[in-house]
Design an enzyme around this catalytic site. Structure first.
Site, PDB file in Angstrom:
ATOM      1  N   LYS A 159       0.882  -1.166   0.000  1.00 50.40           N
ATOM      2  CA  LYS A 159       0.000   0.000   0.000  1.00 50.40           C
ATOM      3  C   LYS A 159       0.924   1.220   0.000  1.00 50.40           C
ATOM      4  O   LYS A 159       1.179   1.835   1.039  1.00 50.40           O
ATOM      5  CB  LYS A 159      -0.894  -0.051   1.248  1.00 50.40           C
ATOM      6  CG  LYS A 159      -2.149   0.761   1.129  1.00 50.40           C
ATOM      7  CD  LYS A 159      -3.128   0.372   2.226  1.00 50.40           C
ATOM      8  CE  LYS A 159      -4.200   1.418   2.408  1.00 50.40           C
ATOM      9  NZ  LYS A 159      -4.983   1.728   1.224  1.00 50.40           N
TER      10      LYS A 159
HETATM   11  N1  PPE Z   1      -7.861  -1.642  -2.665  1.00 48.95           N
HETATM   12  C1  PPE Z   1      -7.264  -0.441  -2.592  1.00 48.95           C
HETATM   13  C2  PPE Z   1      -6.601   0.116  -3.786  1.00 48.95           C
HETATM   14  C3  PPE Z   1      -7.300   0.264  -1.381  1.00 48.95           C
HETATM   15  O1  PPE Z   1      -6.707   1.452  -1.305  1.00 48.95           O
HETATM   16  C4  PPE Z   1      -7.979  -0.276  -0.273  1.00 48.95           C
HETATM   17  C5  PPE Z   1      -8.052   0.479   1.022  1.00 48.95           C
HETATM   18  C6  PPE Z   1      -8.602  -1.527  -0.413  1.00 48.95           C
HETATM   19  C7  PPE Z   1      -8.508  -2.187  -1.623  1.00 48.95           C
HETATM   20  C8  PPE Z   1      -9.312  -2.196   0.723  1.00 48.95           C
HETATM   21  O2  PPE Z   1      -8.428  -2.561   1.730  1.00 48.95           O
HETATM   22  P1  PPE Z   1      -8.892  -2.674   3.257  1.00 48.95           P
HETATM   23  O3  PPE Z   1      -9.107  -1.284   3.734  1.00 48.95           O
HETATM   24  O4  PPE Z   1      -7.766  -3.348   3.919  1.00 48.95           O
HETATM   25  O5  PPE Z   1     -10.134  -3.460   3.257  1.00 48.95           O
HETATM   26  N2  PPE Z   1      -8.095   1.872   0.894  1.00 48.95           N
HETATM   27  C9  PPE Z   1      -7.831   2.731   2.033  1.00 48.95           C
HETATM   28  C10 PPE Z   1      -7.581   4.147   1.574  1.00 48.95           C
HETATM   29  C11 PPE Z   1      -8.751   4.794   0.956  1.00 48.95           C
HETATM   30  C12 PPE Z   1      -8.521   6.207   0.596  1.00 48.95           C
HETATM   31  O6  PPE Z   1      -9.204   6.598  -0.329  1.00 48.95           O
HETATM   32  O7  PPE Z   1      -7.726   6.921   1.212  1.00 48.95           O
HETATM   33  C13 PPE Z   1      -8.949   2.666   3.061  1.00 48.95           C
HETATM   34  O8  PPE Z   1     -10.036   2.183   2.779  1.00 48.95           O
HETATM   35  O9  PPE Z   1      -8.706   3.104   4.189  1.00 48.95           O
END
Ligand code: PPE
Length: 309
Positions: A159
């Site tokens: 990330k």
């Molecule tokens: N894909 C991406 C690209 C992503 O950034 C997130 C989280 C997810 C999937 C889902 O991951 P999880 O939160 O572990 O279920 N995105 C983070 C950042 C969002 C933002 O716009 O800033 C979040 O949801 O906190």
């Protein structure tokens, strides 16, 4: 919407006032996107505020840093404690939490290795990322013209801050075209993920999602929670599917998951209604259980909650 300020931001071991949480303009990460971050949420529960799957988020932060060869100068346990401390200091019952590892002011040039590694943890109140109406009625999606990352161009298991340029391009494209959110295809044309969320479809009561190594999507912690919840609710889950865009058009139901977004039904994709266009029964059951889980109302999943104390 401008952010709502909270009292304190944790920076390199100390809580500083919100307005004093500043960095130098020659910070490496500002120029080259060389950082890693997490998004975590704390929810109000009957036993007080609790952080959802904190340990898993901090572990992922360390895995992201390892991929970028960033040596975090704290242990996982120290950042877990620092996160709890920051949430406590905010006095908030519910908040979004943003741990960030970034390379600071030191040397310029692409080599990140000589730069100091800084860590910050900020918290703020954040409602539904895709709007309350999105959570209740569903969001309108557009398949982006931008492709998701090739894992050999940028490591999709991390990330990383710089990686989100791709997400921002897709988000702006979708918003300007009048949609709520974008879904991105992998370089090979398979459904990958959304700008900040994972994606699921439902067909014949089976819950189906793309294989994250195949399509270069982030291994979401919400996605993982939802897979467990769906199985416990009695649904069959296929987590290694190869989905193409027409699978989204013909699904019975579809929804997206993420920490910020939570569990959000998809009402249409490229102007084709998904099912009836209203949230379907499987999505609703999963969504309801997810919200009950994060707010400490499901005994079965209490291990996922980390009380702030
Ligand atoms: N894909 C991406 C690209 C992503 O950034 C997130 C989280 C997810 C999937 C889902 O991951 P999880 O939160 O572990 O279920 N995105 C983070 C950042 C969002 C933002 O716009 O800033 C979040 O949801 O906190």
């Amino acid at each position: 919407m401008p952010l709502t300020k909270t009292n304190k931001i944790w920076m390199d071991g100390v809580l500083v006032d919100w307005d004093d949480a500043k960095v130098h303009v020659l910070s490496h990460s500002l120029h080259y996107g060389s950082g890693a971050f997490e998004g975590v949420r704390a929810y109000s529960t009957p036993e007080g505020p609790a952080i959802f799957r904190l340990k898993d988020h901090i572990s992922r932060l360390f895995r992201s840093a390892r991929i970028f060869m960033i040596d975090i100068p704290y242990t996982e346990q120290e950042l877990i404690e620092a996160t709890r401390l920051t949430v406590r200091a905010s006095g908030l019952e519910e908040c979004y939490i943003r741990p960030l590892v970034y390379l600071g002011y030191g040397e310029m040039g692409l080599n990140p290795l000589p730069c100091p590694v800084n860590v910050s943890i900020a918290v703020w109140p954040w409602g539904s990322y895709l709007g309350d109406e999105g959570v209740a009625k569903g969001v309108r999606m557009k398949v982006s013209t931008w492709r998701r990352h090739d894992p050999n161009a940028i490591p999709t298991a991390a990330k990383g801050t710089g990686m989100y340029v791709n997400s921002s391009l897709a988000k702006v494209e979708a918003l300007k075209a009048g949609y709520d959110e974008a879904v991105l295809l992998s370089p090979q044309g398979f459904v990958s993920e959304c700008t900040g969320e994972n994606i699921f479809i439902v067909r014949d009561s089976r819950v189906i999602l793309p294989d994250s190594s195949l399509v270069g999507s982030l291994g979401g912690i919400t996605q993982d929670s939802v897979i467990t919840i769906a199985r416990d609710l009695g649904y069959e889950v296929d987590e290694h599917a190869a989905l193409v865009r027409s699978d989204l058009y013909t699904a019975d139901e579809a929804f997206l998951t993420g920490t910020a977004a939570e569990v959000v039904p998809i009402s249409s994709v490229d102007d084709r209604l998904v099912g009836t266009g209203s949230p379907g029964p499987v999505t609703k059951a999963i969504q309801e259980t997810y919200f009950a889980t994060v707010r400490g109302k499901m005994d079965r999943y209490k291990d996922w909650l980390d009380h702030v104390g």
